[in-house]
Motif scaffolding. Sequence first.
Motif, PDB file in Angstrom:
ATOM      1  N   ARG A  21       0.894  -1.537   0.097  1.00 41.37           N
ATOM      2  CA  ARG A  21       0.285  -0.119  -0.104  1.00 41.37           C
ATOM      3  C   ARG A  21       0.519   1.625  -0.167  1.00 41.37           C
ATOM      4  NH1 ARG A  21      -3.583  -0.630   4.290  1.00 41.37           N
ATOM      5  NH2 ARG A  21      -2.228   0.491   5.350  1.00 41.37           N
ATOM      6  N   HIS A  28       0.088   5.409  -7.450  1.00 41.70           N
ATOM      7  CA  HIS A  28      -1.621   5.453  -7.500  1.00 41.70           C
ATOM      8  C   HIS A  28      -2.119   7.056  -7.599  1.00 41.70           C
ATOM      9  CE1 HIS A  28      -5.889   4.912  -6.075  1.00 41.70           C
ATOM     10  NE2 HIS A  28      -5.601   4.028  -6.328  1.00 41.70           N
ATOM     11  N   ILE A  37      -7.524   9.026 -17.103  1.00 41.36           N
ATOM     12  CA  ILE A  37      -8.753   8.874 -16.138  1.00 41.36           C
ATOM     13  C   ILE A  37      -9.217  10.138 -15.726  1.00 41.36           C
ATOM     14  CG2 ILE A  37      -8.346   8.112 -13.521  1.00 41.36           C
ATOM     15  CD1 ILE A  37      -8.447   5.898 -15.546  1.00 41.36           C
ATOM     16  N   TYR A 138      -1.982  -8.153  -6.234  1.00 43.38           N
ATOM     17  CA  TYR A 138      -2.444  -6.709  -6.277  1.00 43.38           C
ATOM     18  C   TYR A 138      -3.153  -5.297  -6.212  1.00 43.38           C
ATOM     19  CZ  TYR A 138      -1.757  -2.707  -3.573  1.00 43.38           C
ATOM     20  OH  TYR A 138      -1.923  -1.590  -2.304  1.00 43.38           O
ATOM     21  N   SER A 139      -2.137  -4.985  -7.714  1.00 40.36           N
ATOM     22  CA  SER A 139      -2.293  -4.032  -8.190  1.00 40.36           C
ATOM     23  C   SER A 139      -3.955  -3.379  -9.020  1.00 40.36           C
ATOM     24  CB  SER A 139      -1.650  -4.002  -9.243  1.00 40.36           C
ATOM     25  OG  SER A 139       0.274  -3.143  -8.485  1.00 40.36           O
ATOM     26  N   GLY A 143      -7.326  -2.961  -6.355  1.00 41.54           N
ATOM     27  CA  GLY A 143      -7.872  -1.090  -7.381  1.00 41.54           C
ATOM     28  C   GLY A 143      -9.406  -1.979  -7.598  1.00 41.54           C
ATOM     29  N   SER A 146     -11.465  -1.554  -4.391  1.00 41.87           N
ATOM     30  CA  SER A 146     -11.333  -0.832  -4.099  1.00 41.87           C
ATOM     31  C   SER A 146     -12.129   0.982  -4.843  1.00 41.87           C
ATOM     32  CB  SER A 146     -10.029  -0.136  -3.706  1.00 41.87           C
ATOM     33  OG  SER A 146      -9.221  -1.229  -2.811  1.00 41.87           O
ATOM     34  N   LYS A 182     -11.121  -8.040   1.569  1.00 47.80           N
ATOM     35  CA  LYS A 182      -9.640  -7.450   1.335  1.00 47.80           C
ATOM     36  C   LYS A 182      -9.184  -7.704   3.354  1.00 47.80           C
ATOM     37  CE  LYS A 182     -10.262  -2.815  -0.047  1.00 47.80           C
ATOM     38  NZ  LYS A 182     -10.489  -1.492  -0.570  1.00 47.80           N
ATOM     39  N   ARG A 186      -5.525  -8.951   2.497  1.00 50.09           N
ATOM     40  CA  ARG A 186      -4.127  -8.981   3.609  1.00 50.09           C
ATOM     41  C   ARG A 186      -3.152  -9.481   4.334  1.00 50.09           C
ATOM     42  NH1 ARG A 186      -7.344  -3.213   3.731  1.00 50.09           N
ATOM     43  NH2 ARG A 186      -6.845  -2.545   1.772  1.00 50.09           N
ATOM     44  N   PHE A 210       1.443  -1.005 -11.895  1.00 53.79           N
ATOM     45  CA  PHE A 210       0.896   0.692 -11.807  1.00 53.79           C
ATOM     46  C   PHE A 210       1.185   1.186 -13.638  1.00 53.79           C
ATOM     47  CE2 PHE A 210      -1.809   2.221  -8.472  1.00 53.79           C
ATOM     48  CZ  PHE A 210      -1.687   0.892  -7.968  1.00 53.79           C
TER      49      PHE A 210
HETATM   50  C1  HEM Z   1      -9.706   5.249 -11.850  1.00 53.88           C
HETATM   51  C2  HEM Z   1      -8.592   6.053 -10.357  1.00 53.88           C
HETATM   52  C3  HEM Z   1      -8.993   4.980 -10.235  1.00 53.88           C
HETATM   53  C4  HEM Z   1      -9.887   5.681  -8.506  1.00 53.88           C
HETATM   54  C5  HEM Z   1     -11.195   6.922  -7.976  1.00 53.88           C
HETATM   55  C6  HEM Z   1      -9.484   4.757  -7.231  1.00 53.88           C
HETATM   56  C7  HEM Z   1      -9.837   4.923  -6.333  1.00 53.88           C
HETATM   57  C8  HEM Z   1      -9.327   3.764  -4.669  1.00 53.88           C
HETATM   58  C9  HEM Z   1      -9.795   4.339  -3.803  1.00 53.88           C
HETATM   59  C10 HEM Z   1     -10.840   4.690  -3.119  1.00 53.88           C
HETATM   60  C11 HEM Z   1      -8.938   3.322  -2.936  1.00 53.88           C
HETATM   61  C12 HEM Z   1      -8.591   3.011  -1.736  1.00 53.88           C
HETATM   62  C13 HEM Z   1      -9.883   2.245  -0.641  1.00 53.88           C
HETATM   63  C14 HEM Z   1      -9.434   1.826   0.350  1.00 53.88           C
HETATM   64  O1  HEM Z   1      -9.408   2.683   0.878  1.00 53.88           O
HETATM   65  O2  HEM Z   1      -9.682   0.494   1.138  1.00 53.88           O
HETATM   66  C15 HEM Z   1      -8.350   2.886  -3.977  1.00 53.88           C
HETATM   67  C16 HEM Z   1      -6.815   1.608  -2.988  1.00 53.88           C
HETATM   68  C17 HEM Z   1      -6.468   1.091  -4.195  1.00 53.88           C
HETATM   69  N1  HEM Z   1      -6.562   1.581  -5.616  1.00 53.88           N
HETATM   70 FE1  HEM Z   1      -6.949   2.959  -6.557  1.00 53.88          FE
HETATM   71  N2  HEM Z   1      -8.089   4.051  -7.429  1.00 53.88           N
HETATM   72  C18 HEM Z   1      -8.118   4.361  -8.961  1.00 53.88           C
HETATM   73  C19 HEM Z   1      -7.015   3.949 -10.025  1.00 53.88           C
HETATM   74  C20 HEM Z   1      -6.492   2.917  -9.606  1.00 53.88           C
HETATM   75  C21 HEM Z   1      -4.930   2.154 -10.747  1.00 53.88           C
HETATM   76  C22 HEM Z   1      -4.886   2.888 -12.143  1.00 53.88           C
HETATM   77  C23 HEM Z   1      -4.769   1.547  -9.899  1.00 53.88           C
HETATM   78  C24 HEM Z   1      -3.736   0.111  -9.905  1.00 53.88           C
HETATM   79  C25 HEM Z   1      -4.243  -0.301 -11.466  1.00 53.88           C
HETATM   80  C26 HEM Z   1      -5.655   1.414  -8.233  1.00 53.88           C
HETATM   81  C27 HEM Z   1      -5.096   0.354  -7.552  1.00 53.88           C
HETATM   82  C28 HEM Z   1      -5.409   0.518  -5.908  1.00 53.88           C
HETATM   83  C29 HEM Z   1      -5.042  -0.868  -4.858  1.00 53.88           C
HETATM   84  C30 HEM Z   1      -3.877  -1.955  -5.344  1.00 53.88           C
HETATM   85  C31 HEM Z   1      -5.482  -0.089  -3.791  1.00 53.88           C
HETATM   86  C32 HEM Z   1      -5.692  -0.677  -3.389  1.00 53.88           C
HETATM   87  C33 HEM Z   1      -4.707   0.219  -2.376  1.00 53.88           C
HETATM   88  C34 HEM Z   1      -4.414  -1.056  -0.001  1.00 53.88           C
HETATM   89  O3  HEM Z   1      -3.370  -1.577   0.486  1.00 53.88           O
HETATM   90  O4  HEM Z   1      -5.048  -0.476   0.564  1.00 53.88           O
HETATM   91  N3  HEM Z   1      -6.182   2.029  -8.117  1.00 53.88           N
HETATM   92  N4  HEM Z   1      -8.212   3.327  -4.773  1.00 53.88           N
END
Ligand code: HEM
Length: 246
Positions: A21, A28, A37, A138-139, A143, A146, A182, A186, A210
Amino acid sequence: MVGFLVNEYELMSIALSRQLREGTQKSHTMAENTGFISCFLKGVVDKSSYRNLLADFYFVYSAMEDEIKRLSENNHSIVSKIDFHELYRREKIEKDLYFYFGQNWSTLLKPSEPAQAYVDRIHQISNEQPELLIGHHYSRYIGDLSGGQLLKKITQKAMNLSGDDGLNFYIFDQIKDEKAFKNVYRSTLDSLPISPHMATLIVEEANKAFKFNMDIFNELEGNLIAAIGKILFRFLTRSSRKGSTE
Ligand code: HEM
């Protein structure tokens, strides 16, 4: 001694989900700030760019799911642990591709150059260092879980869709509680018997994932700008014809 090693791995692996994370936070933010995006989040998505994104995802998820399945069937001690079938996206994407491209969808698709590079990387690490697949897994999947629901609403509105047609990619029907899932994911990451060095490599690989995603978005951004340009051109030429005295 054996006990010591197990403890050492446990100690390190407690941190893997956190390392992932924290270690991908910068990526991110960069991914969210790509032109494509940013437009997407504002609801500016044309159907052609969106279906091309799904087509690229089809190749990426197919590669990932084929490799994870193969490694799990061969009882790979690490990769088999993250083989959560409820996350699989290929069949969902296939339904969406049918919706957007029609019944001949599979004959019409070709991965973009960045998607092909992403797919090649997935196959390469699966053969050479399969643990690195965790970074990709994971990624993408975490994602999707989320940000997915927000993106589903944006896609639905931008493309004027009713029901779930064209939105299957965002639906995880076997996961009732995303937050609870999740947490399970984790703690699975945190219990993997991997060395600190391998954990660092997995975080690096997640950042590569990413970067591959950003390369796909940037390619699509070019198409989106062209599409907006065409609409604008049509609009302007129509207005000037209307305003013309000829
Ligand atoms: C379109 C735009 C994106 C939005 C609006 C978005 C939104 C979010 C949000 C709100 C979270 C937090 C969720 C939480 O706290 O549980 C999150 C986490 C995450 N996002 Fe995104 N995301 C976007 C793009 C991406 C992209 C392009 C990737 C990877 C290819 C990605 C991978 C991740 C991952 C891996 C997490 C988890 C982080 C963790 O370990 O808690 N996101 N995303």
